[in-house]
Design an enzyme around this catalytic site. Sequence first.
Site, short mmCIF file in Angstrom:
data_model
loop_
_atom_site.label_atom_id
_atom_site.label_comp_id
_atom_site.label_asym_id
_atom_site.label_seq_id
_atom_site.Cartn_x
_atom_site.Cartn_y
_atom_site.Cartn_z
N GLU A 102 42.55 9.24 63.00
CA GLU A 102 42.80 10.59 62.47
C GLU A 102 44.14 10.64 61.74
OE1 GLU A 102 41.95 12.29 66.41
OE2 GLU A 102 40.72 13.75 65.32
N GLU A 122 36.32 8.85 70.97
CA GLU A 122 36.67 9.88 71.96
C GLU A 122 35.50 10.25 72.87
OE1 GLU A 122 37.66 9.86 68.84
OE2 GLU A 122 39.70 10.66 68.64
N1 3HC Z 1 46.39 5.24 75.57
C1 3HC Z 1 47.08 4.66 76.56
N2 3HC Z 1 46.93 3.38 76.94
C2 3HC Z 1 46.02 2.65 76.28
C3 3HC Z 1 45.24 3.19 75.24
C4 3HC Z 1 45.45 4.54 74.89
N3 3HC Z 1 44.78 5.13 73.91
N4 3HC Z 1 44.42 2.23 74.78
C5 3HC Z 1 44.68 1.13 75.49
N5 3HC Z 1 45.64 1.38 76.41
C6 3HC Z 1 46.23 0.43 77.34
C7 3HC Z 1 45.23 -0.07 78.36
O1 3HC Z 1 45.15 0.81 79.46
C8 3HC Z 1 45.80 -1.42 78.73
O2 3HC Z 1 46.84 -1.19 79.63
P1 3HC Z 1 47.19 -2.28 80.77
O3 3HC Z 1 47.52 -3.54 80.03
O4 3HC Z 1 48.30 -1.67 81.51
O5 3HC Z 1 45.92 -2.40 81.58
C9 3HC Z 1 46.42 -1.90 77.42
O6 3HC Z 1 46.60 -0.73 76.61
C10 3HC Z 1 45.59 -2.88 76.66
O7 3HC Z 1 44.28 -2.36 76.53
P2 3HC Z 1 42.98 -3.29 76.67
O8 3HC Z 1 43.09 -4.12 77.88
O9 3HC Z 1 41.82 -2.38 76.55
O10 3HC Z 1 43.14 -4.21 75.39
P3 3HC Z 1 42.06 -4.74 74.35
O11 3HC Z 1 42.80 -5.53 73.37
O12 3HC Z 1 40.90 -5.31 75.08
O13 3HC Z 1 41.47 -3.43 73.64
C11 3HC Z 1 41.55 -1.36 72.45
C12 3HC Z 1 42.27 -2.68 72.81
C13 3HC Z 1 40.29 -1.66 71.63
C14 3HC Z 1 42.49 -0.52 71.69
C15 3HC Z 1 41.11 -0.65 73.76
O14 3HC Z 1 42.23 -0.56 74.61
C16 3HC Z 1 40.58 0.73 73.57
O15 3HC Z 1 39.43 0.91 73.26
N6 3HC Z 1 41.44 1.75 73.81
C17 3HC Z 1 41.03 3.14 73.79
C18 3HC Z 1 40.84 3.66 72.42
C19 3HC Z 1 40.49 5.12 72.46
O16 3HC Z 1 39.65 5.56 73.21
N7 3HC Z 1 41.15 5.92 71.61
C20 3HC Z 1 40.91 7.32 71.57
C21 3HC Z 1 41.86 8.00 72.51
S1 3HC Z 1 41.57 9.73 72.63
C22 3HC Z 1 42.26 10.37 71.23
O17 3HC Z 1 42.76 9.64 70.41
C23 3HC Z 1 42.22 11.85 71.10
C24 3HC Z 1 42.55 12.29 69.71
O18 3HC Z 1 41.38 12.54 69.00
C25 3HC Z 1 43.37 13.56 69.73
#
Ligand code: 3HC
Length: 699
Positions: A102, A122
């Site tokens: 976004e 999301e």
């Molecule tokens: N916020 C906080 N922490 C996050 C995060 C996030 N969005 N995404 C990942 N992390 C953290 C994980 O908890 C993990 O922490 P840890 O090492 O302490 O366990 C660390 O980052 C690494 O994450 P992964 O082990 O998942 O690493 P990968 O490399 O396998 O994957 C990724 C990376 C594809 C970015 C995956 O972490 C992911 O899918 N993250 C979530 C993405 C997501 O859902 N984003 C949308 C959030 S909601 C939002 O944005 C609302 C908005 O519309 C207003």
Amino acid sequence: MMVSYQQENELAVITINNPPVNALSHGVRQGVFDAIAKAQADDSKAIVLLCEGRTFVAGADISEFGKPMQEPSLAQVNAALESSSKPVIAAIHGTALGGGFELALSCHYRCAVESAAVGLPEVNLGLLPGAGGTQRVPRLIGLKAALDMITSGQKIGAVKATELGLIDRVLDGELKPAAMAYARELLANGAPLRRIRDMSVPADGLNEQALENYRQQLNKRKRGQEAPQKIVDCIAAAAGRTFDEGLAFERERFAECIASEQSAALRHIFFAERSAAKIQGIGKAVQPRAISKVGIIGAGTMGGGIAMVFANAGIPVTLLDLNEEGLERGLALIAKNYGITVSKGKLSEQEAAARQARISGSTDYESLADADLVIEAVFESMDVKRQVFSKLDEVCKPGAILATNTSYLDVNDIAATTSRPQDVIGLHFFSPANVMRLLEVVRADKTADDVLATAMALGKRIGKVAVLAGVCYGFIGNRMLRQYGREAQLCMIEGASPEQIDGVLTRFGMAMGPLAVGDLAGLDIGYKARESLTEEQKGDPRTYCIADALVEQGRLGQKTGAGYYRYDPQTRARSSDPEVLKIIKEQAAKHGVHQRKLSDEEILDRHLLALINEGFRILEEGIAQRSSDIDVVYVYGYGFPSYRGGPMFHAAQRGLKNVYESILKLQEQTGEAHWSPAPLLAQLVSEGKSLQDWESSKN
Ligand code: 3HC
């Protein structure tokens, strides 16, 4: 510093650096907001926004959800970007997800390296894009494509995203220099400030009726979930309202989602999945062993499925079966499965062939001599497993990991048949192995730390969610399943029909009801397993007499066209069968069970409380490391609805006191020993403590 600002000739460069995934924590929002203001005041002509580390911004900081929001909000940052008087170009590598994408959509241009992907995931957290995603994406790619993208939450690769119009340029070469060159090109061409907010939604013929149909489809695909329907509302608003009205509408729906129990549950599962990979007491210093060649023993459905999992992850596999015919059948089934995936358009023919070529068959144990890991998936009998492991002990190289896929047997006993118990572990896959995400990693008494570390790392590499379990009958998942299955049988003999029981549980959100699952797996499996048990081991006959009677009448489940239900031979459609109700009645009479009408609430409660009570025992005995691991097991291996967070999270939401009292009530009503509350549950309730309190005091 989470955000830095530099001017390089006519270009300003804003760099975000907030490891590990550049989430939009308060410091990042503030930093970008300030940097944009700075860029307005200097003599730069365009602004490039990019990230350090492994990825572009992966979203809002999920760990900040539920806490008071500190300004600037992401919406404010986005507005500042979009209204910049100089063009802002987002340069994407890794994954631009959620709020991260976004942020990029608020820039005037987007470029990405070829390996990058973008997405709005999301929905997987019970949310909707809350910083303009539902309003900007339809303006770029139309309503239908926006609906598909945002309700699925799937990532889209850079090339496809460019074809769709989400990205403007795929970059060649290194991110920063290529992005700077693109920015200079835009400047040289006098490219305008392209604000998505000013665009109109392209007409793609999606009318009211089509939207309604879409909602109904979603109701099936995302049964029981609130966020997908709200996403449709927001996308409809993009078509019918001004941009600002649409944004306000989206913000309200986002606030509703974030306050919902469903989102709390899905966020819990997100973090639970990530903590499951960590083993208490084993730090990063413990190096996993290298795994580049794998052997699988047993070319049945399970062995073949596991072979596919490794081949799909690029790891060569030798599939061994002593029976030549069995091996041929197994390899043919694998070929057929890949063929089906290709015919569904989910895999190219070339890729399927490459994966299949990674699997070679053998009938000779010597071919496993150079394997780094061997997984046994043979018949579930201790004698057979012992023979396999003594043979492996003879042929495998030192340091090879020897794993069993047993569902119930004692991994310590299996390890003891080798001269190297430190290398023996349980790797419990779930059927169909190439589909189900769960992997239970079973730690035996002597399993070495680096073997455990290898298993957890390998789980991630092959796309599984690995959860550590200790040795006991059924480990985490099947041990709990026994209690749940018992209640299904008891509810039936007491008067509930299979339809009522399955209906209650699927309405709760389970992927399938317990009796439909039984028919799918085959009722003969449990029957055969019971044959080798003594009467005492089999336990209360009321908990298996109906299943036995069905099998004895040739009703083995789907494969014979009849089990708890009847199945249409052509369509496989399920229907209820009065014959089954008769069998149930006969068994009730035979075992002196008085039949009555059971309420849906009672059925649901008994199934859930049976899971939860056993979960507490498993936790107390240390079979699971943490309660969230139990939730991960149930969500990824047993079809428990992720939007309810797993049985233990569900128990905490309901209140431990309520859970405890409900179990006590069942104990009073039934007088059954299995309804004695787990000691840990009783203790927490008497001390007024939560699971979290207990877990943090333990660590
Ligand atoms: N916020 C906080 N922490 C996050 C995060 C996030 N969005 N995404 C990942 N992390 C953290 C994980 O908890 C993990 O922490 P840890 O090492 O302490 O366990 C660390 O980052 C690494 O994450 P992964 O082990 O998942 O690493 P990968 O490399 O396998 O994957 C990724 C990376 C594809 C970015 C995956 O972490 C992911 O899918 N993250 C979530 C993405 C997501 O859902 N984003 C949308 C959030 S909601 C939002 O944005 C609302 C908005 O519309 C207003």
